[in-house]
Design an enzyme around this catalytic site. Structure first.
Site, PDB file in Angstrom:
ATOM      1  N   GLY A  25       7.337  -0.135   1.326  1.00  0.00           N
ATOM      2  CA  GLY A  25       6.437   0.970   1.599  1.00  0.00           C
ATOM      3  C   GLY A  25       6.634   1.512   2.999  1.00  0.00           C
ATOM      4  CB  CYS A  26       5.931   4.850   4.426  1.00  0.00           C
ATOM      5  SG  CYS A  26       4.303   5.123   3.702  1.00  0.00           S
TER       6      CYS A  26
END
Length: 842
Positions: free
Chosen positions: A659-660
């Site tokens: 995920g970012c």
């Protein structure tokens, strides 16, 4: 010295060196000239400077060392680079060499403060006039006649050095007064000798601001104007107390302190260990005794990591720009300790924290624990300084030659010569020794200097010293050869992709960092077909754009139910339309072998049927999933190349793209894992593109205007993701801001012990050395600067004044390195391409 103050302040004549690849480009702001002749002079100065720097890179040390120290020296105000004390004999005997060395420093944008003595010249004049120089405790008794000679000599020698520098094309300013205010040291005993009470650095700053090297004498004045003589060593020390430079260097004609009995140069003096004994030595007297005492008094007022180097003029560049240094290094240091059993350690955790810096352990606390436990069954001896900046583990071998099993030194340990202290302790205790080092180790040259012999095989170097028997040397070489041959064989796996090729992209090259990971290269140029499932969102659009510029990838299919039948925008290499691919369609395409790489760009909880459909037909297609569905599945590989084993990613068929928020958080916390004392707290704010394209208050610009929206205050999925990957709990509080793209993360990290901001930044610089997508910055990175860029910037490094806690700030583009760029890194690794193929560094 290792004292930093503030950020880089460029004066109008400061130049900065910038290195790229194997060549060197030097950019600087020259003094303004007019007309054609001025332009020619400016061009000649540029070429001269460039040649000088290249010569330094090629001759005195590795490019890494020079780059490291230039960044280090230009991180502070110009007047805080170095105080260089020049002995009077140097001006008489080595004037041209001195001027050349100082000119070199000025050409690379550095402004040392030079303070010189004139003792030999004074003695020569006095003796010619029949006056015998008189000293008490190394201090010259200065009557009025002697003072007239002292003043004349100082002015003559000062002018001589200034003229020599001007002939080298360097502006220099004589400063013969106005810096030191003094009172009488002891008027009856020493007469016109001063004790400095105040240092005014205004003339020094003015000189540097004008682009001129300040050249000082050690003459001082009383408040009513009486000139007093001050020993130059004493004056240099008082000046350093006020300036607090990065380096304090004493130049003398002998190139260091000479042992009065052995006649050998002393390489290191560890004052905490040696001062009392040294001052009792019969040969330590007069000027030598005064010099050591003054240096000790100076270092007692500076950070413990500070040091003073006594060197020759010819070694000035080596001392400043290489780890090995030169001459005599004097530092407070710490007392050295030895341990032969684990229960003798006051803190076994401190020992383990030092060992974890060894690349062999790759930052794994588990591996360190196993190694330390194994010492219970071994005969060993540990040598270290008290804070464990340098640790040596020597094991007894089956033969007669003990083995240096570990030699682990921190960055500060190398720069402050702690490594030399510990090595000297080992060498004095062990008449003979053998050890091995990787052939590509940055410290190989350091070990070569300390070995009597060496032998290289399969990427490792065997070193030894003190072995006189040829048969013994033959036997240890034979044992070494057998061990490295077996190790090399065990590493070879069929069809294992190479970690790098000789055809590396310019300006990046093969990179091995201190954690044992490396940039991944391969020679594959075979084209591959990519299918994107669910590419309607922002991440899908960015990935399409990246693939469009990739030299070997081509898009075969793009699936979006809402856009089916429309042309795929942003892809220009062929005509591709959106399709509405169902699970059966995906399975059929996989079975036909029409897709080499599947990218799942679907919402969380949606892609599993597609993955199962691909698996059921037993095809050869690989999968990268951009959702969170498989980030907690041990049968999938977690694809964060900078922290995970790239070779594992390269050999995987199924990779979960991180995920970012999780990518930025892990990269910002990971280097400090060995130092954690508790749970990091992550305050994250993303641009509204992170909320996706489906309308909601979190991507409504009217709601976000002049606003900041916190959400998922606990139990966010990225919180669990970061905790799972790092192996430690974290607190994560996400927010969405009113900008479109980019994330800023402010992370509070509790530590086991206090670290300085410099220490923390050094840990990050070492951890991410050679990682082209990770930038370690001194300042706090800004989210507006990361939008549209592929990497992560980590900086700030704010250390709490009283708590062992640091705050680190990281910025990342949530659509690029937080999603599409990282996806392409993983695709490249899995398909055997250069890891950065299709990713243009910006």
């Amino acid at each position: 010295m290792i004292v930093r103050r503030g950020g880089l302040r460029l004066t109008r004549s400061v130049r900065s060196a910038v290195y790229r690849g194997a060549s060197c480009h030097v950019a600087y702001r020259p003094r303004m000239t007019t007309g054609l002749n001025g332009d020619l002079r400016q061009s000649a100065r540029y070429n001269s400077t460039r040649s000088t720097v290249i010569q330094l890179l090629n001759n005195i040390g590795s490019k890494r060392e020079v780059e490291q120290y230039l960044r280090y020296f230009t991180s502070v105000d110009s007047q805080q680079f170095a105080v260089i004390k020049v002995g009077g004999a140097i001006i008489t005997q080595n004037l041209n060499e001195l001027a050349s060395s100082l000119a070199f420093l000025n050409h690379v944008g550095l402004f040392p403060i030079v303070l010189h003595g004139t003792g030999p010249q004074i003695n020569e004049i006095l003796e010619a006039e029949g006056v015998i120089p008189d000293y008490i405790d190394g201090i010259r008794i200065t009557d009025s006649k002697t003072m007239s000679v002292v003043r004349r000599c100082f002015l003559e020698q000062n002018l001589k050095l200034v003229d020599a520098l001007e002939k080298q094309g360097v502006r220099a300013r004589p400063i013969t007064g106005g810096v030191f205010t003094a009172e009488y040291l002891d008027r009856e005993k020493y007469q016109l000798v001063g004790k400095i009470t105040k240092v005014d650095n205004t003339p020094i700053e003015a000189s540097i601001q004008a682009g001129a090297l300040p050249i000082l004498t050690s003459l001082a004045e009383t408040s009513d104007g009486q000139i007093l003589n001050v020993n130059a060593d004493v004056a240099a020390g008082e000046l350093a107390r006020v300036i607090q430079p990065l380096k304090i260097v004493y130049l003398n004609e002998k190139g260091g302190l000479i042992h009065g009995e052995t006649g050998e140069k002393i390489s290191v003096i560890n004052l905490d260990e040696e001062y009392d004994g040294l001052m009792k030595q019969p040969w330590v007297k007069y000027g030598t005794k005064l010099k050591i005492k003054e240096i000790r008094d100076l270092l007692m007022h500076l950070p413990r990591s500070s040091s003073v180097a006594i060197i020759s003029t010819g070694d000035l560049q080596k001392e400043l720009f290489t780890d090995s240094g030169a001459g005599t290094m004097i530092r407070r240091g710490y007392k050295l300790l030895t341990r032969e059993r684990l229960d003798q350690f006051e803190s076994l955790d401190a020992f383990k924290m030092a060992l974890i810096e060894d690349p062999f352990f790759a930052g794994s606390a588990h591996l360190v624990d196993s190694y330390v436990d194994s010492l219970n069954d071994a005969t060993f001896k540990v040598y270290a300084d008290e804070p464990f900046e340098a640790v040596a583990v020597v094991k007894e071998s089956v033969g007669d030659i003990p083995i240096l099993d570990k030699f682990v030194v921190s960055k500060d340990g190398w720069q402050n010569n702690v490594a030399d202290n510990v090595w000297s302790a080992v060498q004095s205790d062990r008449k003979c020794l053998q050890w091995t080092v990787p052939e590509d180790s940055e410290r190989a040259s350091w070990f070569f200097d300390r070995a009597d012999g060496s032998f290289v095989k399969n990427g490792r170097i065997l070193f030894w010293y003190g072995i006189e028997s040829a048969d013994t040397i033959t036997n240890i070489i034979k044992d070494f050869s057998n061990s490295v041959t077996q190790t090399a064989s065990s590493r070879i796996q069929p069809h294992q992709p190479r970690l790098y090729s000789t055809l590396a992209r310019p300006n990046i090259g093969r990179t091995l960092n201190n954690q044992g990971t490396c940039r991944y290269y391969s020679s594959s140029t075979k084209s591959a077909r990519v299918a994107l499932i669910g590419a309607r969102g922002y991440t899908g659009q960015n990935l399409i754009s990246l693939i469009n510029s990739h030299p070997y990838l081509e898009i075969a299919h793009v699936s979006s139910r809402e856009l089916a039948g429309k042309d795929v925008e942003g892809y220009t290499r062929s005509a591709v339309k959106y399709e509405n691919l169902l699970v059966d369609d995906v399975a059929r395409l996989e079975k036909e072998g029409g897709v080499d790489m599947w990218v799942m760009a679907l919402p969380n909880g949606v892609c599993k049927p597609f993955v199962n459909g691909i698996a059921d037909v037993g095809g050869n297609g690989a999968i990268v999933d951009l959702s969170a569905d498989y980030r907690f599945d041990d049968t999938w590989t977690y694809g964060l190349p900078e922290l995970n084993d790239r070779s594992v990613i390269a050999n995987s068929k199924t990779v979960a793209n991180p995920g970012c928020y999780a990518t930025g958080s892990q990269l910002a916390i990971a280097p400090l894992l060995p130092y954690l004392s508790g749970q990091p707290t992550i305050f994250g704010v993303s641009g509204y593109s992170g909320a996706g394209t489906k309308p909601s208050p979190k991507n409504d610009v009217n709601v976000l205007s002049d606003n900041l929206i916190p959400y998922a205050l606990t139990d966010h999925i990225h919180e669990a993701e970061v905790a799972t990957q790092l192996g430690t709990n974290v607190s994560f509080i996400p927010h969405v801001g009113q900008w479109f793209q980019g994330i800023t993360l402010t992370i509070s990290i509790p530590l086991q012990k206090h670290l300085s901001s410099k220490d923390v930044r050094s840990i990050y610089e070492e951890r991410y050395d050679g990682e082209p997508l990770i930038q370690v910055a001194q300042d706090i990175p800004l989210v507006k600067d990361i939008a549209g860029k592929h990497g992560v910037v980590i900086g700030g490094f704010g250390v709490h004044s009283s708590q062992p806690r640091v705050v680190v700030v990281a910025t990342i583009d949530n659509l690029l390195k937080g999603a599409a760029t990282q996806c392409l890194q993983n695709i490249n690794l899995m398909l055997g391409y250069d890891e950065l193929a299709g990713i243009v560094l910006n």
